[in-house]
Design a protein around this motif. Structure first.
Motif, short mmCIF file in Angstrom:
data_model
loop_
_atom_site.label_atom_id
_atom_site.label_comp_id
_atom_site.label_asym_id
_atom_site.label_seq_id
_atom_site.Cartn_x
_atom_site.Cartn_y
_atom_site.Cartn_z
N MET A 177 -12.11 38.39 -32.14
CA MET A 177 -12.14 39.32 -33.28
C MET A 177 -11.84 38.66 -34.62
O MET A 177 -12.29 39.13 -35.67
CB MET A 177 -11.18 40.48 -33.03
CG MET A 177 -11.60 41.39 -31.87
SD MET A 177 -13.22 42.15 -32.13
CE MET A 177 -12.82 43.33 -33.42
N HIS A 178 -11.05 37.58 -34.60
CA HIS A 178 -10.68 36.91 -35.86
C HIS A 178 -11.74 35.88 -36.24
O HIS A 178 -11.49 34.67 -36.29
CB HIS A 178 -9.30 36.28 -35.74
CG HIS A 178 -8.20 37.27 -35.52
ND1 HIS A 178 -7.72 38.09 -36.52
CD2 HIS A 178 -7.49 37.60 -34.41
CE1 HIS A 178 -6.77 38.87 -36.05
NE2 HIS A 178 -6.61 38.58 -34.77
N ASN A 179 -12.95 36.37 -36.48
CA ASN A 179 -14.08 35.57 -36.91
C ASN A 179 -14.93 36.42 -37.86
O ASN A 179 -14.86 37.65 -37.83
CB ASN A 179 -14.94 35.15 -35.70
CG ASN A 179 -14.37 33.94 -34.97
OD1 ASN A 179 -14.49 32.80 -35.43
ND2 ASN A 179 -13.75 34.19 -33.82
N PRO A 180 -15.76 35.78 -38.70
CA PRO A 180 -16.63 36.55 -39.60
C PRO A 180 -17.88 37.06 -38.87
O PRO A 180 -19.02 36.72 -39.22
CB PRO A 180 -16.98 35.53 -40.68
CG PRO A 180 -16.94 34.22 -39.98
CD PRO A 180 -15.82 34.33 -38.98
N LEU A 181 -17.67 37.87 -37.83
CA LEU A 181 -18.77 38.36 -37.00
C LEU A 181 -19.70 39.26 -37.80
O LEU A 181 -19.27 39.94 -38.74
CB LEU A 181 -18.21 39.13 -35.80
CG LEU A 181 -17.40 38.30 -34.80
CD1 LEU A 181 -16.58 39.21 -33.91
CD2 LEU A 181 -18.31 37.40 -33.97
N GLN A 182 -20.97 39.28 -37.40
CA GLN A 182 -21.93 40.17 -38.05
C GLN A 182 -21.45 41.61 -37.94
O GLN A 182 -20.82 42.01 -36.95
CB GLN A 182 -23.30 40.03 -37.37
CG GLN A 182 -23.97 38.69 -37.59
CD GLN A 182 -25.27 38.57 -36.82
OE1 GLN A 182 -25.71 39.51 -36.15
NE2 GLN A 182 -25.91 37.41 -36.91
N LYS A 183 -21.78 42.38 -38.94
CA LYS A 183 -21.30 43.77 -39.00
C LYS A 183 -21.66 44.56 -37.74
O LYS A 183 -20.82 45.28 -37.18
CB LYS A 183 -21.88 44.45 -40.23
CG LYS A 183 -21.35 45.87 -40.44
CD LYS A 183 -21.93 46.49 -41.70
CE LYS A 183 -21.41 47.92 -41.88
NZ LYS A 183 -22.01 48.57 -43.07
N GLY A 184 -22.90 44.40 -37.27
CA GLY A 184 -23.33 45.13 -36.08
C GLY A 184 -22.51 44.79 -34.86
O GLY A 184 -22.11 45.67 -34.08
N ILE A 185 -22.24 43.50 -34.67
CA ILE A 185 -21.44 43.05 -33.52
C ILE A 185 -20.03 43.61 -33.62
O ILE A 185 -19.47 44.11 -32.63
CB ILE A 185 -21.39 41.51 -33.47
CG1 ILE A 185 -22.77 40.93 -33.20
CG2 ILE A 185 -20.40 41.02 -32.42
CD1 ILE A 185 -23.29 41.12 -31.81
N LYS A 186 -19.45 43.56 -34.80
CA LYS A 186 -18.08 44.04 -34.99
C LYS A 186 -17.98 45.54 -34.70
O LYS A 186 -17.02 46.00 -34.09
CB LYS A 186 -17.62 43.73 -36.41
CG LYS A 186 -16.14 43.38 -36.50
CD LYS A 186 -15.86 42.45 -37.67
CE LYS A 186 -14.55 41.74 -37.47
NZ LYS A 186 -14.26 40.78 -38.53
N GLU A 187 -18.98 46.28 -35.14
CA GLU A 187 -18.97 47.72 -34.90
C GLU A 187 -19.07 48.03 -33.40
O GLU A 187 -18.37 48.92 -32.90
CB GLU A 187 -20.12 48.38 -35.65
CG GLU A 187 -19.90 48.43 -37.16
CD GLU A 187 -21.11 48.98 -37.91
OE1 GLU A 187 -22.18 49.17 -37.25
OE2 GLU A 187 -21.00 49.20 -39.12
N VAL A 188 -19.91 47.31 -32.70
CA VAL A 188 -20.04 47.51 -31.25
C VAL A 188 -18.72 47.20 -30.55
O VAL A 188 -18.31 47.90 -29.61
CB VAL A 188 -21.17 46.63 -30.68
CG1 VAL A 188 -21.15 46.64 -29.15
CG2 VAL A 188 -22.52 47.10 -31.18
#
Length: 292
Positions: free
Chosen positions: A266-277
């Motif tokens: 979780m402590h990464n600049p993940l793409q918005k879509g991935i983070k929401e999922v």
């Protein structure tokens, strides 16, 4: 009167015995004095000289060839002499928390060695000869200044736990991919920029920690390490994850606490879509990846 005389005689006897004991201790060689500090643990001969403020090991130590476990940790040792090669029965060698700038090549002659702790020193490299210690099962070189490992360490095929965290490593050393018995690999807080596809060779790996590096992506081949129970890639530069990640079924959940099993990402600049999922947990992420 008789009572006083009896008390005086007893005191004289005690003094004579004390002088006798002192003479016996002084007659011991230095090696024998050190040997008095050895103990037996689970049938093994053990000597701890930890926290003694030593800047060098006592010369007499090398006469104790029967030693199987030696603890020299938390001193101020700057070097280990070549004489260590005579301790052919050593199974465990603990050198952590010293000021060692190097390990002697002669360490490779300790052919029975199974555990080597050399973390929290000033090591910048590892001798090629360490590859001759083919019975090694646990090796910790954490908290040093190491930038790589010699190719000769590819012979350490019995190694199960390797800790290289808090060093200066930019690429996973090639020899690591040959250590096919590894179940634990800790490389946090280095300068890793990528993980090669050869990572799939470490099929027995259960714990893989690479948090605090400079990783931009996870290789697809990491998804073939199906025995992983803990994968920590926090605090990197990862924006996306491979679609095959759902194959890592033993991860079980998204984890937060450093010691928790599961996927730490979780402590990464993940793409918005991935983070929401991911707000729905690991199962939601896996279902999403399966559908893509």
């Amino acid at each position: 009167m008789g009572g006083k005389q009896s008390k005086k005689t007893a005191e004289e006897d005690m003094k004579r015995q004390a002088r006798k004991n002192t003479g016996r201790v002084e007659s011991l060689t230095s090696a024998e004095r050190i040997r008095q500090h050895t103990t037996k643990q689970f049938g093994q001969v053990v000597l701890s000289l930890a926290r003694r403020g030593m800047t060098e090991p006592p010369q007499e130590l090398w006469e104790l060839v029967e030693l199987e476990k030696l603890n020299l940790s938390l001193n101020r040792l700057r070097a280990i002499p070549s004489a260590i090669s005579v301790l052919q029965n050593l199974v465990v060698l603990n050198l952590w928390g010293n000021q060692l700038a190097s390990l002697p090549p002669e360490i490779g002659q300790l052919r029975k060695l199974r555990v080597l702790f050399a973390y929290r020193n000033h090591l910048t490299e590892v001798p090629e000869e360490l590859g001759d210690c083919t019975k090694l099962e646990v090796l910790s070189l954490a908290n040093n200044q190491i930038s790589g490992l010699p190719a000769s360490l590819s012979t350490l095929t019995n190694l199960r736990k390797l800790n290289l965290s808090h060093n200066r490593i930019v690429h996973v050393p090639g020899c690591v991919y040959a250590m096919k018995s590894l179940v634990f690999l800790h490389m946090a807080c280095n300068q890793l920029e990528n993980i090669a596809d050869q990572i799939q060779a470490l099929a027995d790996l259960k714990i893989f920690i690479v948090e605090g590096n400079c990783l931009h992506a996870l290789p697809r081949m990491i998804c073939f390490l199906t025995r992983l129970e803990l994968l920590n890639v926090d605090f990197n530069d990862i924006k996306d994850v491979p679609a095959e990640l759902h194959q890592l079924k033993r991860l079980e959940r998204l984890a937060c606490h450093p010691l928790d099993k599961g996927l730490h990402i979780m402590h990464n600049p993940l793409q918005k879509g991935i983070k929401e999922v991911m707000e729905g947990g690991l199962t939601a992420l896996y279902n999403y990846l399966k559908s893509t």
